[in-house]
Design a protein around this motif. Structure first.
Motif: not given
Length: 321
Positions: A265-269, A291-296, A303-305, A308-313
């Motif tokens: 998950a982290v590597k893909a984002i 894992a994504v939440l903890a890393r962000a 977190a900015a990535q 940005a992903a959420a904004a595109r969705v």
């Protein structure tokens, strides 16, 4: 985007939508129950989503052996290579009819059409993921652009978001990433037809793109494409695609099995993928989410990535066909 069998609502997937606000559901397997039964199933997930951002409901409705939804209201769809026998107008009309069946069932994203260019008719059976199943529209850039483009237009006509796959191409590999580790492509280049075909396809209207989990020696031989910022940068900067990027399945595909679900998950984002497809095994979703939440929370750049992903969705959901 978390998977559930197309015949039943997975409690894990319902929880993913209701408790952790997963933005998408993927209908997997095979169902012969028809449109109304599928709509009833989808209603359970849209109810769980409540009034949050509209839910994406996706499936693999390509044709031939890759058609999840069957039964009353769903036409039998021919193989991609047989769809290519139709004129562009005929294929667009047919895809519009297939798309209207999806829309009536509450599905709004099709993880199709195939944009992979298989090396040749003579060697198609040596290409297990695409050619061996007749999923390809043809053997050159112009044919694939025309036919995949016509299919996508028909889906848009029905209000379905098409998803071109599998960037940057699975038409030359000799193994299937679903069942094999270290699938390596030695053909695709940044200035070849496999990548160029995405330019007219993605410029024609709203769409998403799915990123492959094969390794591309001539672009980035160090890691699967879904974990490669170099591969994503080609799509963003060279092709000019600014829409949503889906991963291929990150839950059960053998090509990514060397990494833990959390690391996948982290590597893909980190590579620039927007939506993690957890298609076949929803049980790994909580570990990926955590894992994504903890890393962000500890890494502002990551977190900015995510933002940005959420904004595109969100933009893509607002701009649905």
């Amino acid at each position: 985007m978390v998977g559930t069998k197309a015949t039943a609502a997975s409690p894990v997937t319902l929880s993913a939508v209701e408790d952790r606000h997963a933005g998408g559901v993927f209908l997997s397997g095979r169902s012969h129950a028809g449109v109304q039964a599928t709509a009833d199933l989808v209603d359970r997930f849209t109810a769980a989503a409540g009034t949050q951002t509209p839910l994406w409901v996706a499936t693999d409705q390509e044709g031939g052996e890759v058609q999840v939804l069957h039964g009353p209201g769903f036409d039998a769809m021919p193989y991609g290579i047989r769809q290519a026998d139709l004129s562009d107008d005929q294929l667009r009309a047919s895809a519009g009819r297939w798309g209207r069946g999806l829309a009536a069932a509450g599905v709004n994203v099709d993880l199709a059409p195939i944009a992979d260019i298989v090396t040749s008719k003579a060697t198609r059976l040596d290409n297990p993921p695409i050619g061996a199943f007749g999923r390809q529209y043809g053997y050159n850039e112009s044919t694939v652009a025309d036919k995949a483009g016509a299919f996508a237009e028909g889906m848009r006509d029905a209000g379905i978001l098409p998803t071109f796959k599998h960037f940057p191409g699975l038409g030359h590999v000799s193994a299937n990433t679903d069942t094999t580790a270290d699938v390596v492509d030695t053909v695709v280049t940044t200035n070849g037809p496999d990548i160029d075909v995405y330019r007219p396809l993605t410029q024609a209207g709203p769409s998403a793109v799915m990123v492959s989990s094969a390794i591309y020696d001539r672009i980035d031989g160090s890691t699967p494409a879904v974990f490669s910022s170099k591969v994503v940068d080609v799509l963003r900067n060279q092709v000019g695609f600014s829409g949503v990027l889906f991963s291929d399945d990150l839950s059960q595909a053998v090509a990514v099995s060397a990494w833990s679900p959390a690391d996948r998950a982290v590597k893909a984002i980190s590579a620039g993928v927007d939506v993690l497809l957890v298609a076949e095994d929803a049980s790994v979703f909580p570990a990926m989410y955590d894992a994504v939440l903890a890393r962000a929370l500890r890494d502002p750049q990551f977190a900015a990535q995510v933002d940005a992903a959420a904004a595109r969705v969100l933009a893509a959901k607002a701009d649905m066909p």
